[in-house]
Write an enzyme that holds these catalytic residues in place. Structure first.
Site, PDB file in Angstrom:
ATOM      1  N   SER A 159     -14.426  36.907 -10.545  1.00  0.00           N
ATOM      2  CA  SER A 159     -13.499  37.937 -10.347  1.00  0.00           C
ATOM      3  C   SER A 159     -13.493  38.041  -8.894  1.00  0.00           C
ATOM      4  CB  SER A 159     -13.576  39.189 -11.094  1.00  0.00           C
ATOM      5  OG  SER A 159     -13.016  40.286 -10.358  1.00  0.00           O
ATOM      6  N   TYR A 163     -19.879  45.962 -12.863  1.00  0.00           N
ATOM      7  CA  TYR A 163     -18.964  45.215 -12.944  1.00  0.00           C
ATOM      8  C   TYR A 163     -19.019  44.153 -11.760  1.00  0.00           C
ATOM      9  CZ  TYR A 163     -14.367  42.377 -13.817  1.00  0.00           C
ATOM     10  OH  TYR A 163     -13.592  41.279 -13.946  1.00  0.00           O
ATOM     11  N   LYS A 179     -20.381  40.051 -11.670  1.00  0.00           N
ATOM     12  CA  LYS A 179     -19.556  38.985 -11.272  1.00  0.00           C
ATOM     13  C   LYS A 179     -20.201  38.455  -9.910  1.00  0.00           C
ATOM     14  CE  LYS A 179     -16.524  39.310 -14.276  1.00  0.00           C
ATOM     15  NZ  LYS A 179     -16.442  38.183 -15.428  1.00  0.00           N
TER      16      LYS A 179
END
Length: 263
Positions: free
Chosen positions: A156, A171, A175
């Site tokens: 991402s 998150y 990533k």
């Protein structure tokens, strides 16, 4: 052994995946579904790996019939190293081999960093980082025995920037770890496997649709492209990385974000 070098061929043939076998985790919806479709459209036989989708078998059947290839759904859990290894070994046995694995399964949540519970933090890491590693590890064992393979992670843009206004430290950390993991594995496994990442920006999936409208308006102000990306717009990038068209590319992180990370 050095990084595999394919024969020189017509450029369109270099993108052709006819005869290849691919597996995609999180392949029944969102980005993973379009990646599965893209690989099939390029000629590959595809195993869709899912955890909870209720219509994965129907989806796989519809894709297979529309493209005259084999597409089959397998339920598994990337958080469970034994389960995902068993699933990938079964796919390799069922299809006769396994050439390409897309470690795409991922989840997101939003909490102020100071308010995360241990369980909330851990759940993100278990799926996004641990699960991706377990998928990669199981794939590598197959690839090493075969002598070749291709691993693609869905990372991402959150790996390389701080998103606002949403608060999602877990998150982003997961990533960022994934991108670095891919770099490391690309060197360690260079003798038998290529390893690359795709880092999408804001993609119009169910994961994004639940967000507040004020967040979405903020994002549009920061994206020079002035729109979200539809998942199907990513499938060409995955086909490129899965094919001989990218034969000298390993350790890369392909950012596809409508110029979001540039300003």
């Amino acid at each position: 052994m050095v990084l595999h070098k394919p024969e020189n061929k017509h450029v369109l043939k270099a993108f052709d995946l006819t005869g290849k076998v691919a597996a995609v985790t999180g392949g029944a919806r969102g980005i993973g579904l379009e990646v599965s479709r893209g690989l099939v459209e390029a000629g590959a036989n595809v195993a869709i790996i899912y955890s909870s989708s209720k219509d994965a078998d129907t989806t796989a059947s519809d894709i297979a019939q529309a493209n005259s290839v084999r597409c089959q759904a397998y339920q598994s859990e990337v958080k469970d190293s034994a389960a995902i290894e068993t699933t990938l070994q079964r796919i390799a046995k069922d299809f006769g081999k396994l050439d390409i694995v897309v470690a795409n399964a991922g989840i997101a949540s939003h909490h102020p960093a100071e308010d995360y519970t241990n369980e909330q933090w851990s759940e993100i890491m278990k799926v996004n980082l641990d699960g991706a590693f377990y998928t990669a590890q199981a794939s590598a064992r197959i690839f090493k025995a075969q002598g070749s393979g291709n691993l693609i992670f869905t990372a991402s843009v959150s790996a390389i920037l701080v998103n606002v206004p949403q608060k999602q430290a877990a998150y982003n950390a997961s990533k960022a770890g994934l991108v670095q993991l891919a770099r490391f594995l690309s060197v360690e496994w260079v003798d038998f496997c290529r390893v690359n990442c795709v880092s999408p920006g804001f993609i119009a999936t169910d994961m994004l649709s639940v967000h507040l409208e004020e967040w979405r308006q903020k994002w549009f102000q920061m994206i020079p492209a002035q729109r979200l990306c539809d998942p199907y717009e990513l499938k060409g990038a995955y086909v490129f990385l899965a094919s001989d068209a990218s034969s000298y590319m390993t350790g890369g992180n392909l950012v596809i974000d409508g110029a979001y990370t540039l300003p």
